[in-house]
Write an enzyme that holds these catalytic residues in place. Structure first.
Site, PDB file in Angstrom:
ATOM      1  N   ARG A  19       0.813  -1.220   0.000  1.00  0.00           N
ATOM      2  CA  ARG A  19       0.000   0.000   0.000  1.00  0.00           C
ATOM      3  C   ARG A  19       0.849   1.273   0.000  1.00  0.00           C
ATOM      4  O   ARG A  19       0.355   2.349  -0.260  1.00  0.00           O
ATOM      5  CB  ARG A  19      -0.952  -0.012   1.211  1.00  0.00           C
ATOM      6  CG  ARG A  19      -2.091  -1.009   1.070  1.00  0.00           C
ATOM      7  CD  ARG A  19      -2.770  -1.311   2.402  1.00  0.00           C
ATOM      8  NE  ARG A  19      -2.059  -2.329   3.175  1.00  0.00           N
ATOM      9  CZ  ARG A  19      -2.492  -2.842   4.312  1.00  0.00           C
ATOM     10  NH1 ARG A  19      -3.624  -2.417   4.850  1.00  0.00           N
ATOM     11  NH2 ARG A  19      -1.796  -3.764   4.950  1.00  0.00           N
ATOM     12  N   ALA A  24      35.411  40.220   5.459  1.00  0.00           N
ATOM     13  CA  ALA A  24      34.388  39.755   4.523  1.00  0.00           C
ATOM     14  C   ALA A  24      35.045  39.170   3.275  1.00  0.00           C
ATOM     15  O   ALA A  24      36.020  39.714   2.774  1.00  0.00           O
ATOM     16  CB  ALA A  24      33.482  40.907   4.138  1.00  0.00           C
TER      17      ALA A  24
END
Ligand code: UD1
Ligand code: CA
Length: 481
Positions: A36, A404
């Site tokens: 199922r 950064a």
């Protein structure tokens, strides 16, 4: 970090609890294909609450008898199931052809001969608790029954076998009738068969040969043992649990989703009871083994997976997916972080949108910020990498500032190399660090440098082309057009 309690409490009674006590085994029926589900994956390996169905059942079983007395009956994709459950230490019985739940027990006969009683569990019903299994066993022993089945009253009993009692208040069961064979009146019965049983081994195997396949599925139904044993003058009783949700089986994807939701909510409730704030718990996915100390806050839409542990007074903001991480006390994980096998020490701040890959160790009070990816690194106490950076295979000391856009070039297409940045170093923005390379204590790297050689302690390194200025160049170019 405080460990949450309660989970390790053991209900194990030895298979022979006293010198004269009965020997009890647990057999888990787990051989079915799960038609199922329409899946390549065997049914019992489908996950709910972050773990395969079968693993939940094995865990509950192993709190009742030692793992050496647990037998998983497997068949469909048996090797795959065995491999996935290898760590549990249970035994396996192979049901090569799956000819029904009754047949599963026929196949287990040899494995179970040394026992007096066998508790039979369904591998696809993962909500069962050790407490309920223990009560079912006790009821069976007290009743001196040949077969005891666990039942429950369900609002919607559709699909389950119905329990036919001898009388309205009788403990005795006449038969179990499967949905497909049930008459309209029988379908109205709300007391269902959970698929959990205890049998006297001797009576089970003296009579199991009486089962037939004369039914809708042409299978041997274990449920038919109720009638078979009654005919053989065995005592067949039913014990009804009030915890109906414990017996829910996952036969369809919709049922699996329903069970998963219930388990997740139960986990959130448990954490809340232990002092954790969980906002909008219906949106949080927290695996069973996750531990969180009191006063930590989990915001909506957070996934905490695997063996993640979080200390006290931390906060996990929305949309984080965190697997197998150790997060200390007072840590702030901001929105949208993805982290796996990372360790974050007390007071650190991570995110928003950081990606911490395996082996990332973020030190006390350190900051990892926007769009920073880390892998196999140590970031020392109070160090900061706040923006747009990749740090891989690096050892970074305390008080370091990573500008950064800094990138560790740790891979040359063949090998991985290490970057070492010592305490107090300052790395200017947009720097590439070509590993292996070492930046000494207190050293300084000018912005936009490409660093290919070691930088000594307290030195300045600038690794970029000199700026050239050509006066009037732009004006002349425009004039040419
Ligand atoms: C079964 C019961 C039903 C009960 C329900 C509870 C029977 C005939 N019916 O129905 O009364 O209400 O459980 O959930 O038992 N399995 C094997 N070998 C097999 C067939 C099945 O190991 O040959 C395993 C399956 O993998 C599964 C479990 O047995 O884990 C139950 O089988 P399943 O087909 O799901 O039975 P249900 O139809 O749910
Ligand atoms: Ca089932």
């Amino acid at each position: 970090m405080k460990k949450s309690k309660g989970s390790s409490r053991s209900l194990v009674v030895s298979s022979r609890s006293a010198e004269s006590g009965p020997r009890v085994a647990v057999a888990i029926m787990a051989a079915g294909k799960g038609t199922r589900l329409k899946s390549q994956l065997p049914k019992v390996l489908h996950e709910v609450g972050g773990k395969p169905l079968l693993e939940h059942v094995i865990r509950a079983a192993a709190r009742i008898v030692p793992a050496k007395d647990v037998y998983a009956i497997i068949g469909h994709e048996a090797d795959r199931v065995r491999a996935a459950m290898g760590h549990t230490g249970v035994n396996y019985v192979l049901q090569a052809e799956q000819r029904g739940t009754g047949h599963a027990l026929m196949v287990a006969r040899e494995a179970l001969t040394g026992y007096d009683h066998v508790i039979v569990l369904s591998g696809d019903a993962p909500m069962i608790t050790p407490e309920t299994i223990g009560r079912l066993r006790n009821f069976h022993l007290e009743e001196e029954a040949a077969m005891t089945l666990l039942s429950a009253d369900l609002e919607n009993p559709t699909g389950y076998g119905r329990v036919l009692r001898k009388g309205p208040r009788s403990a005795e069961v006449k038969a179990v009738v499967e949905e497909k064979a049930a008459s309209p009146t029988q379908k109205k019965i709300r007391e269902i068969n959970s698929g959990f049983y205890v049998f006297s081994v001797k009576e089970l195997y003296e009579n199991i040969g009486e089962l037939s396949t004369a039914n809708a599925h042409h299978e041997y139904y274990l449920t038919d043992m109720a009638e078979v044993l009654r005919k053989a003058r065995g005592r067949v009783v039913g014990w009804k649990t009030a915890e109906a949700s414990e017996v829910l089986g996952g036969n369809t994807r919709a049922e699996l989703a329903d069970i998963d939701e219930k388990m997740r909510l139960a986990k959130c409730r448990q954490l809340m009871a232990e002092g954790v704030t969980v906002f909008y718990p219906a949106t949080c996915v927290i695996d069973a083994d996750v531990e969180i100390a009191a006063d930590t806050v989990i915001e909506p839409y957070v996934q905490l997976l695997g063996k993640t542990r979080i200390g006290t007074a931390s906060r996990i903001r929305s949309y984080c997916v965190i697997r197998d991480c150790e997060i200390g006390d007072g840590v702030m994980v901001r929105t949208g972080c993805v982290m796996e096998q990372a360790r974050i020490a007390q007071g650190a701040v991570v995110g928003p949108y950081s990606h911490l890959r395996p082996g990332s160790e973020i030190g006390e009070g350190a900051h990892v910020g926007n769009f920073v990816e880390t892998k196999k690194i140590k970031l020392g106490k109070g160090s900061k990498a706040n923006h747009l950076t990749y740090l891989g295979d690096a050892e970074i000391g305390a008080g370091v500032n990573i500008g950064a856009g800094t990138i560790t070039c740790n891979y040359d297409g063949v090998g991985k190399y290490k970057t070492v940045i010592e305490d107090g170093a300052f790395i200017g923005s947009d720097t590439t660090l070509v590993a292996p390379v070492r930046l000494g204590k207190g050293s300084y790297v000018g912005a936009a440098s490409c660093i290919t050689e070691d930088v000594p302690e307290d030195a300045l390194a600038v690794g970029r082309a000199r700026q050239v200025v050509k006066e009037g160049w732009a004006r002349q170019k425009r004039a040419k057009k």
